[in-house]
Design a protein around this motif. Structure first.
Motif, PDB file in Angstrom:
ATOM      1  N   ARG A 198      27.175  18.292  36.133  1.00  0.00           N
ATOM      2  CA  ARG A 198      26.111  19.249  35.837  1.00  0.00           C
ATOM      3  C   ARG A 198      25.046  18.787  35.118  1.00  0.00           C
ATOM      4  N   ARG A 239      24.571  26.933  39.411  1.00  0.00           N
ATOM      5  CA  ARG A 239      24.487  28.237  39.402  1.00  0.00           C
ATOM      6  C   ARG A 239      25.748  28.974  39.241  1.00  0.00           C
ATOM      7  N   ILE A 240      26.061  29.699  38.247  1.00  0.00           N
ATOM      8  CA  ILE A 240      27.567  30.263  37.919  1.00  0.00           C
ATOM      9  C   ILE A 240      27.280  31.820  37.692  1.00  0.00           C
ATOM     10  N   VAL A 282      32.513  32.626  33.510  1.00  0.00           N
ATOM     11  CA  VAL A 282      32.819  31.508  32.732  1.00  0.00           C
ATOM     12  C   VAL A 282      33.817  30.727  33.440  1.00  0.00           C
ATOM     13  N   GLU A 288      34.054  30.050  36.574  1.00  0.00           N
ATOM     14  CA  GLU A 288      33.511  29.158  37.325  1.00  0.00           C
ATOM     15  C   GLU A 288      33.010  27.736  36.916  1.00  0.00           C
ATOM     16  N   TYR A 289      32.680  27.812  35.468  1.00  0.00           N
ATOM     17  CA  TYR A 289      31.962  26.741  34.851  1.00  0.00           C
ATOM     18  C   TYR A 289      33.211  25.877  34.504  1.00  0.00           C
ATOM     19  N   GLN A 290      34.351  26.618  33.993  1.00  0.00           N
ATOM     20  CA  GLN A 290      35.457  25.749  33.706  1.00  0.00           C
ATOM     21  C   GLN A 290      36.112  25.159  34.826  1.00  0.00           C
ATOM     22  N   ILE A 330      34.390  23.758  37.434  1.00  0.00           N
ATOM     23  CA  ILE A 330      33.414  22.592  37.357  1.00  0.00           C
ATOM     24  C   ILE A 330      33.706  21.482  36.737  1.00  0.00           C
TER      25      ILE A 330
END
Length: 390
Positions: free
Chosen positions: A89, A95-96, A99, A101-103, A105
Motif C-alpha cells: 500500500r 482505492r477502497i 474497511v 477491503e483494507y483488511q 489487502i
C-alpha cells in the motif's frame, strides 16, 4: 614471501599457500576459488586454512540466536529473493470503499510472505542463503523449524558457495527441486577472533578453500594479503608450467654471456645492437645488488667469470653477500614468467626506439609565451606528432 612483514613467518605462510593451490582443481587452478578473509586481532600465526567456504556472519534479525548453528550433510538453498514483509500500500495507490477491503489487502501481504516461506521449508533445505535481505519474520519462521538462514550475503561469497556445494541461485521460490539444492559434509558457525564465521566444509562439487588472515592492524593484514596473492599466483603458474629456471639474476647473466659471444660472430651494426642487449640484461643482477647494499661491480665481475667458466646457474646470493648456485639453493622462478618479462621489456624498448621525434603542440604552451615556436624547435616532423621509423 620476502616481504618485510611476513619474512619472519615464511615457513608458516609458505605451507599455507602451497596447500591452498594444491587444494584446487588441478586442471582449472581457478584462483578465485581461494577466498581470503581479514580478521584484525591476534598474531599472524593465528591465521587459518579452512577446507571449504567461509564468510563473515551477515546482519541478523530477531530470532537468529534461536536458529541451529551446526548441521551434518545439510541441504543448502541459495536465493536471490527478498524475504521481508512488504507493505504494497506504500508503493501503489489503493482505492477502497469498506474497511474489510483494507483488511483483505493487509492479509494478502502476509499471505504472500508466508507462502514463500512455506515453499522454502517444503524443499527440505536446512541452510538458506540469499543475496537480498531476510527479515525478522522470516528469520523467526526458520528458527521455529530448525533452519539456518543468512541474508545480504556478498555476491562473491554466494557464487563460491554455489560452485562448491552445487545447485544454483534461484530467483523464485516456485518449483524448487532437489537438483537446485547443494550439500556439504558439515556446516557450522564458528567464532574466529572478534568475528563470527559461517563455514561450509567438505564441499563435493568443487575444490575450494579459504584463508582467514589475522594480524594486529588492518595495514599489516592488507600487506599479508597482497604478499599471499602474489605467492599464490606464482605457485599456480609453477604448477601449470613445470619448467623453472634459477633466479637471483642467474638467467639474465647466462643470456648476457651467450649474446655477447654470439655478437662477435655477427658483422655490421647488428653486432652493436646484440652487444647492447646483452649489457642491458645485466641490469637485473645489478639492481638486486643495489637493493641489498652489495658492491654491484664486484658481484658482477665474479658472475661474468663464473658464467664464462660454465657456471650456468650462478647468481646473486643474498645470504652470503656473494655469488652462488641458485638452482642448488632452491632460488627458482617459473620459466614462463621470465620469458614474458623479457619479451615485454623488449617490446617496450622497440616501441620507444621506433619513435623518430616528438613535436610540441603550440596550443599547449603556457600562457604568456604566445606565438609560434622557432622553426628549429619544430624540427623535421612539424605537424606530424610522433612519427615511427620506417
Amino acid at each position: 614471501m620476502s616481504s618485510k612483514l611476513i619474512h619472519s613467518h615464511k615457513p608458516f605462510f609458505t605451507k599455507m599457500v602451497v596447500d591452498a593451490v594444491l587444494h584446487l582443481d588441478q586442471e582449472e587452478l581457478n584462483e578465485k576459488m581461494i577466498g581470503m578473509k581479514k580478521v584484525p586481532g591476534g598474531a599472524m600465526q593465528d591465521s587459518l586454512f579452512i577446507d571449504g567456504v567461509a564468510f563473515k556472519k551477515t546482519f541478523s534479525y530477531a530470532g537468529f540466536e534461536q536458529q541451529p548453528k551446526s548441521f551434518v550433510s545439510p541441504k543448502i538453498l541459495c536465493l536471490n529473493v527478498e524475504l521481508e514483509l512488504k507493505a504494497e500500500r506504500d508503493n501503489a495507490e489503493v482505492r477502497i470503499e469498506e474497511v474489510k477491503e483494507y483488511q483483505a489487502i493487509v492479509d494478502a501481504e502476509w499471505n504472500i510472505i508466508y507462502e514463500k516461506l512455506e515453499k522454502i521449508v517444503a524443499t527440505g533445505a536446512k541452510v538458506v542463503l540469499s543475496k537480498l535481505p531476510i527479515g525478522d519474520l522470516a528469520t523467526q519462521y526458520f528458527a521455529d523449524r530448525d533452519i539456518f538462514c543468512a541474508g545480504r550475503v556478498a555476491t562473491d561469497d554466494l557464487n563460491r558457495v554455489v560452485k562448491a556445494v552445487g545447485g544454483a541461485i534461484q530467483t523464485s521460490v516456485n518449483d524448487i527441486k532437489d537438483v537446485h539444492l547443494g550439500s556439504c559434509d558439515r556446516f557450522e558457525e564458528r567464532q574466529i577472533g572478534g568475528e563470527r564465521f559461517n563455514l561450509f566444509q567438505g564441499c563435493p562439487q568443487a575444490r575450494t578453500c579459504t584463508l582467514v588472515l589475522r594480524g594486529g592492524a588492518e595495514q599489516f593484514i592488507a600487506e599479508v594479503e597482497r604478499s599471499l596473492h602474489d605467492a599464490i599466483m606464482i605457485v599456480r603458474r609453477a604448477i601449470k608450467n613445470k619448467a623453472v629456471v634459477a633466479g637471483g639474476g642467474a638467467t639474465e647473466m647466462e643470456l648476457s654471456r651467450y649474446l655477447r659471444d654470439y655478437s662477435r660472430t655477427v658483422e655490421g651494426k647488428q653486432q652493436m645492437v646484440i652487444a647492447a642487449f646483452a649489457k642491458a640484461l645485466e641490469v637485473i643482477p645489478r639492481q638486486l645488488c643495489d637493493n641489498a647494499g652489495f658492491d654491484a661491480t664486484d658481484i658482477l665481475n665474479k658472475l661474468r667469470q663464473k658464467h664464462a667458466q660454465g657456471g650456468l646457474w650462478y647468481g646473486v646470493d643474498m645470504t652470503t653477500e656473494s655469488i652462488g648456485d641458485n638452482f642448488e639453493g632452491f632460488v627458482w622462478e617459473p620459466a614462463l614468467v621470465k620469458t614474458n618479462a623479457i619479451s615485454a621489456a623488449t617490446e617496450a624498448a622497440c616501441l620507444i626506439l621506433s619513435v623518430d621525434e616528438t613535436v610540441r603542440n603550440p596550443q599547449s604552451e603556457q600562457p604568456g609565451q604566445g606565438g609560434m615556436p622557432p622553426r628549429g624547435a619544430m624540427g623535421r616532423g612539424r605537424g606530424r606528432g610522433m612519427m615511427p621509423r620506417r
